[in-house]
Design a protein around this motif. Sequence first.
Motif, PDB file in Angstrom:
ATOM      1  N   ARG A   1       0.816  -1.212   0.000  1.00 51.24           N
ATOM      2  CA  ARG A   1       0.000   0.000   0.000  1.00 51.24           C
ATOM      3  C   ARG A   1       0.849   1.261   0.000  1.00 51.24           C
ATOM      4  NH1 ARG A   1      -5.337  -1.258   3.622  1.00 51.24           N
ATOM      5  NH2 ARG A   1      -5.559  -3.399   2.991  1.00 51.24           N
ATOM      6  N   GLU A   2       2.159   1.087  -0.025  1.00 48.80           N
ATOM      7  CA  GLU A   2       3.032   2.256   0.008  1.00 48.80           C
ATOM      8  C   GLU A   2       3.366   2.693  -1.403  1.00 48.80           C
ATOM      9  OE1 GLU A   2       6.355   1.896   2.618  1.00 48.80           O
ATOM     10  OE2 GLU A   2       5.200   0.771   4.077  1.00 48.80           O
ATOM     11  N   ILE A   3       3.469   3.989  -1.577  1.00 45.95           N
ATOM     12  CA  ILE A   3       3.790   4.568  -2.875  1.00 45.95           C
ATOM     13  C   ILE A   3       5.299   4.767  -2.961  1.00 45.95           C
ATOM     14  CG2 ILE A   3       3.480   6.575  -4.355  1.00 45.95           C
ATOM     15  CD1 ILE A   3       0.755   6.973  -2.979  1.00 45.95           C
ATOM     16  N   ILE A   4       5.886   4.303  -4.060  1.00 46.73           N
ATOM     17  CA  ILE A   4       7.323   4.492  -4.291  1.00 46.73           C
ATOM     18  C   ILE A   4       7.514   5.864  -4.912  1.00 46.73           C
ATOM     19  CG2 ILE A   4       9.333   3.667  -5.558  1.00 46.73           C
ATOM     20  CD1 ILE A   4       7.969   0.880  -5.544  1.00 46.73           C
TER      21      ILE A   4
ATOM     22  N   LEU B   1       5.311   3.857  -9.971  1.00 46.18           N
ATOM     23  CA  LEU B   1       6.560   3.096  -9.958  1.00 46.18           C
ATOM     24  C   LEU B   1       6.385   1.763  -9.255  1.00 46.18           C
ATOM     25  CD1 LEU B   1       8.964   6.013  -8.928  1.00 46.18           C
ATOM     26  CD2 LEU B   1       8.443   5.208 -11.245  1.00 46.18           C
ATOM     27  N   CYS B   2       7.194   0.796  -9.647  1.00 45.38           N
ATOM     28  CA  CYS B   2       7.239  -0.482  -8.931  1.00 45.38           C
ATOM     29  C   CYS B   2       8.711  -0.843  -8.719  1.00 45.38           C
ATOM     30  CB  CYS B   2       6.472  -1.575  -9.673  1.00 45.38           C
ATOM     31  SG  CYS B   2       6.981  -1.840 -11.362  1.00 45.38           S
ATOM     32  N   ALA B   3       8.957  -1.667  -7.716  1.00 46.19           N
ATOM     33  CA  ALA B   3      10.330  -2.019  -7.358  1.00 46.19           C
ATOM     34  C   ALA B   3      10.504  -3.526  -7.322  1.00 46.19           C
ATOM     35  CB  ALA B   3      10.681  -1.419  -5.993  1.00 46.19           C
ATOM     36  N   TYR B   4      11.690  -3.973  -7.718  1.00 46.74           N
ATOM     37  CA  TYR B   4      12.060  -5.379  -7.682  1.00 46.74           C
ATOM     38  C   TYR B   4      13.400  -5.482  -6.971  1.00 46.74           C
ATOM     39  CZ  TYR B   4       8.523  -5.397 -11.300  1.00 46.74           C
ATOM     40  OH  TYR B   4       7.358  -5.220 -11.991  1.00 46.74           O
ATOM     41  N   VAL B   5      13.513  -6.450  -6.085  1.00 45.14           N
ATOM     42  CA  VAL B   5      14.715  -6.607  -5.265  1.00 45.14           C
ATOM     43  C   VAL B   5      15.498  -7.828  -5.729  1.00 45.14           C
ATOM     44  CG1 VAL B   5      15.556  -7.012  -2.916  1.00 45.14           C
ATOM     45  CG2 VAL B   5      13.545  -5.569  -3.293  1.00 45.14           C
ATOM     46  N   GLU B   6      16.819  -7.661  -5.848  1.00 36.52           N
ATOM     47  CA  GLU B   6      17.708  -8.809  -6.057  1.00 36.52           C
ATOM     48  C   GLU B   6      18.126  -9.250  -4.661  1.00 36.52           C
ATOM     49  OE1 GLU B   6      20.997  -8.273  -8.746  1.00 36.52           O
ATOM     50  OE2 GLU B   6      19.781  -7.027 -10.094  1.00 36.52           O
TER      51      GLU B   6
ATOM     52  N   VAL C   1      18.125  -2.754  -5.578  1.00 34.39           N
ATOM     53  CA  VAL C   1      16.692  -2.600  -5.794  1.00 34.39           C
ATOM     54  C   VAL C   1      16.508  -1.920  -7.149  1.00 34.39           C
ATOM     55  CG1 VAL C   1      14.559  -1.538  -4.966  1.00 34.39           C
ATOM     56  CG2 VAL C   1      16.253  -2.352  -3.314  1.00 34.39           C
ATOM     57  N   HIS C   2      15.721  -2.523  -8.009  1.00 32.19           N
ATOM     58  CA  HIS C   2      15.404  -1.936  -9.311  1.00 32.19           C
ATOM     59  C   HIS C   2      14.049  -1.246  -9.207  1.00 32.19           C
ATOM     60  CE1 HIS C   2      18.620  -4.066 -11.439  1.00 32.19           C
ATOM     61  NE2 HIS C   2      18.339  -5.086 -10.631  1.00 32.19           N
ATOM     62  N   VAL C   3      14.007   0.000  -9.648  1.00 23.78           N
ATOM     63  CA  VAL C   3      12.756   0.755  -9.671  1.00 23.78           C
ATOM     64  C   VAL C   3      12.486   1.119 -11.115  1.00 23.78           C
ATOM     65  CG1 VAL C   3      11.547   2.830  -8.895  1.00 23.78           C
ATOM     66  CG2 VAL C   3      13.161   1.686  -7.364  1.00 23.78           C
ATOM     67  N   GLU C   4      11.246   0.852 -11.557  1.00 21.35           N
ATOM     68  CA  GLU C   4      10.885   1.166 -12.939  1.00 21.35           C
ATOM     69  C   GLU C   4       9.428   1.612 -12.997  1.00 21.35           C
ATOM     70  OE1 GLU C   4       9.693  -3.101 -14.812  1.00 21.35           O
ATOM     71  OE2 GLU C   4      11.838  -2.779 -14.466  1.00 21.35           O
ATOM     72  N   GLN C   5       9.072   2.165 -14.147  1.00 19.79           N
ATOM     73  CA  GLN C   5       7.693   2.592 -14.354  1.00 19.79           C
ATOM     74  C   GLN C   5       6.800   1.365 -14.418  1.00 19.79           C
ATOM     75  OE1 GLN C   5       7.158   5.264 -17.641  1.00 19.79           O
ATOM     76  NE2 GLN C   5       4.943   5.311 -17.431  1.00 19.79           N
ATOM     77  N   ALA C   6       5.709   1.412 -13.662  1.00 19.15           N
ATOM     78  CA  ALA C   6       4.755   0.307 -13.668  1.00 19.15           C
ATOM     79  C   ALA C   6       4.039   0.254 -15.013  1.00 19.15           C
ATOM     80  CB  ALA C   6       3.753   0.478 -12.534  1.00 19.15           C
ATOM     81  N   ASP C   7       3.629  -0.934 -15.401  1.00 16.24           N
ATOM     82  CA  ASP C   7       2.918  -1.091 -16.669  1.00 16.24           C
ATOM     83  C   ASP C   7       1.404  -1.037 -16.469  1.00 16.24           C
ATOM     84  OD1 ASP C   7       2.633  -3.490 -15.389  1.00 16.24           O
ATOM     85  OD2 ASP C   7       3.273  -4.730 -17.069  1.00 16.24           O
TER      86      ASP C   7
END
Length: 159
Positions: A83-86, A104-109, A115-121
């Motif tokens: 529920r948190e906004i990046i 934005l959405c984030a993916y963790v290695e 941490v990868h942050v990219e535009q959500a689709d």
Amino acid sequence: MKNNMENKGLLVTNEMIEKANLGDEITLTATDHLILLTKSKMTAMDLIQTIDSLAEITQAYLEILEKNCGGCEDCGHCEDLEREIIQLPEYLLEIADIPADAKLCAYVEEGSGVVHVEQADYEHDIADIPPHLLALFENYGICIGELDALLVKGELLHG
């Protein structure tokens, strides 16, 4: 009421105004996703009847959401909801060629410290729901996890 393509607008007939018992003076209020025509001058009973009509519409829309989301009784689907906004500084978004208002959405290695942050689709998710509406939906028993999934998918639920 159907869109009148000849006039490039909506047509509200006198018959519609009479059926709605609006009288001679009306007020138009435009908000996000709603245009409301009401009497310009209202008594207490006029206000109560207007509130009652809006409550009926709200109830019908809640039922549509509940039908599409299902009920939630400790389904487990709602517990892990993000529920948190990046948010990132504008200069980083500009360098990455991401619009400032993009979701934005984030993916963790895992274990790497990366941490990868990219535009959500997708356009919307549960973080876009105002807290007072989220509480209403939860009190109504709507599965918030399924609502989030429907928001992300952007599917039509009505009409």
